[in-house]
Design an enzyme around this catalytic site. Sequence first.
Site, PDB file in Angstrom:
ATOM      1  N   LYS A 186      37.132  39.877  56.818  1.00 20.38           N
ATOM      2  CA  LYS A 186      37.048  40.100  58.272  1.00 20.38           C
ATOM      3  C   LYS A 186      36.521  41.511  58.557  1.00 20.38           C
ATOM      4  O   LYS A 186      37.035  42.483  57.990  1.00 20.38           O
ATOM      5  CB  LYS A 186      38.421  39.931  58.917  1.00 20.38           C
ATOM      6  CG  LYS A 186      38.874  38.497  58.958  1.00 20.38           C
ATOM      7  CD  LYS A 186      40.063  38.296  59.868  1.00 20.38           C
ATOM      8  CE  LYS A 186      40.492  36.844  59.808  1.00 20.38           C
ATOM      9  NZ  LYS A 186      41.904  36.650  59.866  1.00 20.38           N
TER      10      LYS A 186
ATOM     11  N   GLU B 188      40.432  53.361  36.675  1.00 25.32           N
ATOM     12  CA  GLU B 188      40.235  52.025  37.253  1.00 25.32           C
ATOM     13  C   GLU B 188      41.126  51.895  38.481  1.00 25.32           C
ATOM     14  O   GLU B 188      42.338  52.101  38.405  1.00 25.32           O
ATOM     15  CB  GLU B 188      40.582  50.916  36.248  1.00 25.32           C
ATOM     16  CG  GLU B 188      40.239  49.553  36.828  1.00 25.32           C
ATOM     17  CD  GLU B 188      40.763  48.332  36.062  1.00 25.32           C
ATOM     18  OE1 GLU B 188      40.417  47.218  36.450  1.00 25.32           O
ATOM     19  OE2 GLU B 188      41.539  48.520  35.095  1.00 25.32           O
TER      20      GLU B 188
ATOM     21  N   THR C 104      37.928  41.137  32.900  1.00 28.26           N
ATOM     22  CA  THR C 104      39.212  41.309  33.612  1.00 28.26           C
ATOM     23  C   THR C 104      39.877  39.938  33.807  1.00 28.26           C
ATOM     24  O   THR C 104      39.265  38.893  33.583  1.00 28.26           O
ATOM     25  CB  THR C 104      39.001  41.961  34.997  1.00 28.26           C
ATOM     26  OG1 THR C 104      38.551  40.974  35.929  1.00 28.26           O
ATOM     27  CG2 THR C 104      38.009  43.108  34.953  1.00 28.26           C
ATOM     28  N   GLU C 105      41.132  39.961  34.309  1.00 26.61           N
ATOM     29  CA  GLU C 105      41.842  38.693  34.569  1.00 26.61           C
ATOM     30  C   GLU C 105      41.062  37.827  35.558  1.00 26.61           C
ATOM     31  O   GLU C 105      40.821  36.645  35.324  1.00 26.61           O
ATOM     32  CB  GLU C 105      43.227  38.927  35.191  1.00 26.61           C
ATOM     33  CG  GLU C 105      44.208  39.756  34.410  1.00 26.61           C
ATOM     34  CD  GLU C 105      44.307  41.165  34.967  1.00 26.61           C
ATOM     35  OE1 GLU C 105      43.931  42.083  34.218  1.00 26.61           O
ATOM     36  OE2 GLU C 105      44.754  41.372  36.111  1.00 26.61           O
ATOM     37  N   TYR C 106      40.661  38.407  36.681  1.00 27.04           N
ATOM     38  CA  TYR C 106      39.921  37.644  37.699  1.00 27.04           C
ATOM     39  C   TYR C 106      38.576  37.191  37.150  1.00 27.04           C
ATOM     40  O   TYR C 106      38.152  36.071  37.384  1.00 27.04           O
ATOM     41  CB  TYR C 106      39.717  38.496  38.962  1.00 27.04           C
ATOM     42  CG  TYR C 106      40.850  38.386  39.943  1.00 27.04           C
ATOM     43  CD1 TYR C 106      42.111  38.888  39.631  1.00 27.04           C
ATOM     44  CD2 TYR C 106      40.696  37.782  41.179  1.00 27.04           C
ATOM     45  CE1 TYR C 106      43.170  38.799  40.516  1.00 27.04           C
ATOM     46  CE2 TYR C 106      41.752  37.680  42.075  1.00 27.04           C
ATOM     47  CZ  TYR C 106      42.976  38.195  41.747  1.00 27.04           C
ATOM     48  OH  TYR C 106      44.024  38.094  42.635  1.00 27.04           O
ATOM     49  N   GLU C 107      37.927  38.084  36.432  1.00 22.61           N
ATOM     50  CA  GLU C 107      36.591  37.769  35.911  1.00 22.61           C
ATOM     51  C   GLU C 107      36.626  36.527  35.022  1.00 22.61           C
ATOM     52  O   GLU C 107      35.759  35.663  35.109  1.00 22.61           O
ATOM     53  CB  GLU C 107      36.086  38.984  35.120  1.00 22.61           C
ATOM     54  CG  GLU C 107      34.629  38.917  34.742  1.00 22.61           C
ATOM     55  CD  GLU C 107      34.143  40.275  34.207  1.00 22.61           C
ATOM     56  OE1 GLU C 107      34.972  41.172  33.972  1.00 22.61           O
ATOM     57  OE2 GLU C 107      32.927  40.413  34.042  1.00 22.61           O
TER      58      GLU C 107
ATOM     59  N   ASN D 146      48.778  53.841  46.272  1.00 18.93           N
ATOM     60  CA  ASN D 146      47.596  53.450  47.035  1.00 18.93           C
ATOM     61  C   ASN D 146      46.483  54.477  46.826  1.00 18.93           C
ATOM     62  O   ASN D 146      46.676  55.672  47.083  1.00 18.93           O
ATOM     63  CB  ASN D 146      47.979  53.377  48.521  1.00 18.93           C
ATOM     64  CG  ASN D 146      46.880  52.766  49.359  1.00 18.93           C
ATOM     65  OD1 ASN D 146      45.689  52.905  49.068  1.00 18.93           O
ATOM     66  ND2 ASN D 146      47.268  52.080  50.405  1.00 18.93           N
TER      67      ASN D 146
ATOM     68  N   ASP E 192      39.607  43.599  46.376  1.00 15.99           N
ATOM     69  CA  ASP E 192      39.817  42.661  47.485  1.00 15.99           C
ATOM     70  C   ASP E 192      38.615  42.717  48.439  1.00 15.99           C
ATOM     71  O   ASP E 192      38.214  43.808  48.852  1.00 15.99           O
ATOM     72  CB  ASP E 192      41.096  43.034  48.252  1.00 15.99           C
ATOM     73  CG  ASP E 192      42.321  42.950  47.345  1.00 15.99           C
ATOM     74  OD1 ASP E 192      42.424  41.958  46.599  1.00 15.99           O
ATOM     75  OD2 ASP E 192      43.152  43.871  47.374  1.00 15.99           O
TER      76      ASP E 192
HETATM   77  C1  LIG Z   1      41.714  40.937  43.360  1.00 18.70           C
HETATM   78  S1  LIG Z   1      42.758  41.968  42.438  1.00 18.70           S
HETATM   79  C2  LIG Z   1      41.793  42.291  40.966  1.00 18.70           C
HETATM   80  C3  LIG Z   1      42.640  42.736  39.795  1.00 18.70           C
HETATM   81  C4  LIG Z   1      41.866  43.158  38.544  1.00 18.70           C
HETATM   82  N1  LIG Z   1      41.055  44.325  38.781  1.00 18.70           N
HETATM   83  C5  LIG Z   1      41.005  42.049  38.000  1.00 18.70           C
HETATM   84  O1  LIG Z   1      39.783  42.162  38.051  1.00 18.70           O
HETATM   85  O2  LIG Z   1      41.557  41.051  37.498  1.00 18.70           O
HETATM   86  C6  LIG Z   1      42.613  43.506  43.322  1.00 18.70           C
HETATM   87  C7  LIG Z   1      43.756  44.452  43.035  1.00 18.70           C
HETATM   88  O3  LIG Z   1      43.486  45.692  43.675  1.00 18.70           O
HETATM   89  C8  LIG Z   1      44.704  46.208  44.196  1.00 18.70           C
HETATM   90  N2  LIG Z   1      44.365  47.145  45.285  1.00 18.70           N
HETATM   91  C9  LIG Z   1      43.758  46.836  46.461  1.00 18.70           C
HETATM   92  N3  LIG Z   1      43.633  47.926  47.229  1.00 18.70           N
HETATM   93  C10 LIG Z   1      44.182  48.968  46.532  1.00 18.70           C
HETATM   94  C11 LIG Z   1      44.360  50.334  46.805  1.00 18.70           C
HETATM   95  N4  LIG Z   1      43.972  50.871  47.980  1.00 18.70           N
HETATM   96  N5  LIG Z   1      44.948  51.123  45.868  1.00 18.70           N
HETATM   97  C12 LIG Z   1      45.357  50.589  44.674  1.00 18.70           C
HETATM   98  N6  LIG Z   1      45.227  49.279  44.376  1.00 18.70           N
HETATM   99  C13 LIG Z   1      44.644  48.478  45.280  1.00 18.70           C
HETATM  100  C14 LIG Z   1      45.445  44.963  44.671  1.00 18.70           C
HETATM  101  O4  LIG Z   1      46.845  45.191  44.799  1.00 18.70           O
HETATM  102  C15 LIG Z   1      45.101  43.965  43.570  1.00 18.70           C
HETATM  103  O5  LIG Z   1      46.044  43.984  42.512  1.00 18.70           O
END
Ligand SMILES: C[S@@+](CC[C@H](N)C(=O)[O-])C[C@H]1O[C@@H](n2cnc3c(N)ncnc32)[C@H](O)[C@@H]1O
Length: 216
Positions: A123, A43, A192-195, A97, A119
């Site tokens: 833009k 994930e 998920t948390e956001y879901e 990352n 995310d």
């Molecule tokens: C909007 S949150 C969603 C969190 C979780 N997946 C949920 O559905 O509740 C997106 C997460 O992806 C992480 N993220 C974004 N780009 C990333 C990358 N290139 N590598 C690892 N994590 C990343 C962000 O730091 C953030 O915690």
Amino acid sequence: MRMRKKKWAEGWMEEHSGYITSTPQDYKGQWKKMLNKDILHVEIGMGKGDYLRQMSKMYPEAAWVGIERDPSAAAVAARKAVEENYDLSNNHMICGNAEFMLDWFGENEIDVIHLNFSDPWPKKHYHKRRLSSEKFLNIYKTLLNENGKILMKTDNKDLFEDSVLYFLQNGFTLTDFSVDFRREEHSEDAITEYESKFMEQGLPIYRLCAVVDHKE
Ligand SMILES: C[S@@+](CC[C@H](N)C(=O)[O-])C[C@H]1O[C@@H](n2cnc3c(N)ncnc32)[C@H](O)[C@@H]1O
């Protein structure tokens, strides 16, 4: 929304580097062996890790690896797992990352990649940072095995529409597609948390499954 910085995060992760690693290259090509499973789910952007923890409990026969680049979120995810004291034997976390995944996983090593509420980077200038953009899809294509697939969920219609094109233009076929995934019961897939926040607001969840067309 970015999580407030947790001062304890870096130190805690160093103390628990046996579960959450910031040197995943040490395990390149070895994840299945290390977790003693034949199937590997990864994930990307796991946030606080609720999905990874639930899914690794629901599917103990597979190995589960969660990636999160924000050290505060990654540490919260790992601490919840360690403090809940549940079985950590089939799962592991990476603080880093996902851009660098080619250094962390071997070719064809991964069976399933999960992108949950990534995310949206609305833009245009930042579209290349999207986890479903061409640059990332090329990385995933190398890492996924012949029968590999990507499961993507989002609340963001624009990201979803654009991602459908990214997949189709970059050597993937869509085998499943929904613009209201939670309209029906899907107990096979954790929320998920956001879901859960979007579901409380009555918003639709978009979901797709993409498979690699063919491996050279
Ligand atoms: C909007 S949150 C969603 C969190 C979780 N997946 C949920 O559905 O509740 C997106 C997460 O992806 C992480 N993220 C974004 N780009 C990333 C990358 N290139 N590598 C690892 N994590 C990343 C962000 O730091 C953030 O915690």
